[in-house]
Write a protein that holds these residues in place. Structure first.
Motif, short mmCIF file in Angstrom:
data_model
loop_
_atom_site.label_atom_id
_atom_site.label_comp_id
_atom_site.label_asym_id
_atom_site.label_seq_id
_atom_site.Cartn_x
_atom_site.Cartn_y
_atom_site.Cartn_z
N LEU A 221 1.25 -1.57 0.26
CA LEU A 221 0.11 0.12 0.19
C LEU A 221 0.98 1.05 0.04
O LEU A 221 1.90 1.83 0.24
N GLY A 222 0.50 2.45 -0.71
CA GLY A 222 0.80 3.43 -0.37
C GLY A 222 1.17 3.99 -2.04
O GLY A 222 1.13 5.31 -2.06
N ALA A 223 0.92 3.91 -3.01
CA ALA A 223 1.30 4.17 -4.30
C ALA A 223 -0.33 5.45 -4.68
O ALA A 223 0.42 6.20 -5.40
N LYS B 4 0.95 -6.90 16.73
CA LYS B 4 0.26 -7.87 18.12
C LYS B 4 -1.17 -9.05 18.00
O LYS B 4 -0.93 -9.71 18.78
N ALA B 5 -1.05 -9.12 16.54
CA ALA B 5 -1.90 -11.09 16.52
C ALA B 5 -0.77 -11.85 16.44
O ALA B 5 -1.25 -12.77 15.88
N GLY B 6 0.55 -11.22 15.84
CA GLY B 6 1.12 -12.44 16.21
C GLY B 6 1.43 -12.90 14.44
O GLY B 6 1.56 -13.94 14.13
N ILE B 7 0.69 -12.19 13.72
CA ILE B 7 1.49 -12.21 12.19
C ILE B 7 2.48 -11.62 11.44
O ILE B 7 2.08 -10.53 11.50
N PRO B 8 3.32 -12.16 11.04
CA PRO B 8 4.68 -11.45 10.51
C PRO B 8 4.08 -10.82 9.24
O PRO B 8 3.07 -11.00 8.15
N VAL B 9 4.73 -10.05 8.69
CA VAL B 9 4.55 -9.14 7.22
C VAL B 9 5.59 -8.64 6.38
O VAL B 9 6.69 -9.16 6.64
N LEU B 10 5.21 -8.98 5.36
CA LEU B 10 6.57 -9.11 3.90
C LEU B 10 6.18 -7.28 3.40
O LEU B 10 5.25 -7.26 3.65
N LEU B 11 6.71 -6.74 3.28
CA LEU B 11 6.53 -5.06 2.92
C LEU B 11 6.71 -4.54 2.34
O LEU B 11 8.22 -4.98 1.30
N CYS B 12 5.89 -3.90 1.00
CA CYS B 12 6.77 -4.27 -0.26
C CYS B 12 6.62 -1.86 0.05
O CYS B 12 4.93 -1.70 -0.01
N GLY B 13 7.76 -1.63 -0.60
CA GLY B 13 7.44 -0.29 -1.07
C GLY B 13 6.73 0.32 -2.38
O GLY B 13 7.16 -0.55 -3.02
N ILE B 14 7.02 1.93 -2.39
CA ILE B 14 6.87 1.96 -3.44
C ILE B 14 7.87 3.13 -3.64
O ILE B 14 8.20 3.60 -2.21
N ALA C 256 12.72 6.36 2.91
CA ALA C 256 12.16 6.26 4.38
C ALA C 256 11.15 5.30 5.10
O ALA C 256 11.98 5.06 6.25
N VAL C 257 10.29 5.77 4.64
CA VAL C 257 9.15 5.16 5.74
C VAL C 257 9.42 3.58 5.47
O VAL C 257 9.54 3.08 6.83
N TYR C 258 9.11 3.37 4.15
CA TYR C 258 9.18 1.80 4.19
C TYR C 258 10.82 0.85 4.87
O TYR C 258 10.50 -0.01 5.59
N THR C 259 12.09 1.46 4.68
CA THR C 259 12.80 1.13 5.02
C THR C 259 13.06 1.17 7.28
O THR C 259 13.18 0.18 7.59
N PRO D 82 11.79 -2.89 -1.50
CA PRO D 82 11.86 -1.54 -1.61
C PRO D 82 11.14 -1.18 -2.41
O PRO D 82 10.53 -0.03 -2.00
N SER D 83 10.98 -1.45 -3.89
CA SER D 83 10.18 -1.33 -5.08
C SER D 83 9.33 -1.58 -6.00
O SER D 83 10.00 -2.40 -6.37
N PHE D 84 8.28 -2.11 -4.82
CA PHE D 84 7.17 -3.40 -6.24
C PHE D 84 7.18 -3.03 -7.92
O PHE D 84 7.01 -4.30 -8.09
N LEU D 85 7.04 -1.68 -7.99
CA LEU D 85 7.08 -1.78 -10.00
C LEU D 85 8.45 -1.52 -10.19
O LEU D 85 8.85 -1.45 -11.42
N ASP D 86 9.84 -2.22 -9.62
CA ASP D 86 11.20 -1.90 -9.95
C ASP D 86 11.26 -2.78 -10.68
O ASP D 86 10.61 -3.91 -10.93
#
Length: 197
Positions: free
Chosen positions: A78-80, A105-115, A131-134, A146-150
């Motif tokens: 999200l963020g685009a 808090k729910a114990g669910i790991p995340v893979l974060l996709c930056g834009i 810097a927000v994503y990193t 770091p860049s979903f559309l790379d």
């Protein structure tokens, strides 16, 4: 035991880039990624929680629906749309932080996709957004793309006529590039689930 009982369950929470804007459901990012993982011997179900036009605030507002499915992990893209609207990176950070905090808090790991910000927004905005994503990836010890559309934006044949959304070929390129990161994430999830009594 049925295969579905063995499969890890992921939720892909995102915008049109996850939803598969302009594409058949089978060509959307979650579907193509699940097939790529299957080809690598990874049994993973990926539920598509992508909504075209959604923002980080929208993703936060519908997080309860994701939590209700009790996924083993979440791919957060999200963020685009926030960026396209010129929203302050601090608001993007606040919303993503809230999403990731609730998932943690729910114990669910995340893979974060930056834009990445479009060039016309200027260098300062682009650096602040990156810097927000990193920063959030470090805070939550989350793997980061770091860049979903790379490799897609501006490449002939990789985007629809609007120049923004990937074609099926573009999605395939995204999947190929991000697959090693997702494989590591999935392996970590599998190890964690196996160690749970």
């Amino acid at each position: 035991m049925p295969q579905s009982a063995l499969a890890l369950r992921l939720a892909a929470l995102g915008d049109s880039l996850t939803a598969g804007y302009g594409l058949p459901a089978g060509d959307a990012f979650p579907a193509q990624l699940a097939r790529a993982l299957a080809a690598k011997g990874q049994a993973v179900e990926i539920r598509n929680f992508g909504i075209s036009g959604d923002t980080t605030a929208g993703g936060l507002a519908r997080l309860d629906g994701v939590l209700a499915t009790a996924p083993d992990g979440v791919i957060l893209e999200l963020g685009a749309n926030d960026m396209l609207r010129g929203m302050d990176p601090s608001s993007i950070q606040a919303n993503l932080d809230a999403i990731m905090g609730r998932l943690q808090k729910a114990g669910i790991p995340v893979l974060l996709c930056g834009i990445r910000a479009m060039r016309n927004y200027g260098r300062a905005y682009a650096e602040e957004l990156a810097a927000v994503y990193t920063g959030l990836a470090q805070k939550y010890d989350a793997p980061l793309d770091p860049s979903f559309l790379d490799g897609v934006t501006g490449v002939p044949g990789m985007t629809l006529p609007d120049g923004l959304h990937p074609t099926a070929q573009g999605v395939a390129a995204i999947v190929t590039r991000i697959l090693p990161t997702v494989e590591t994430f999935v392996t970590r999830l599998g190890t964690a689930r196996a160690s749970t009594p």
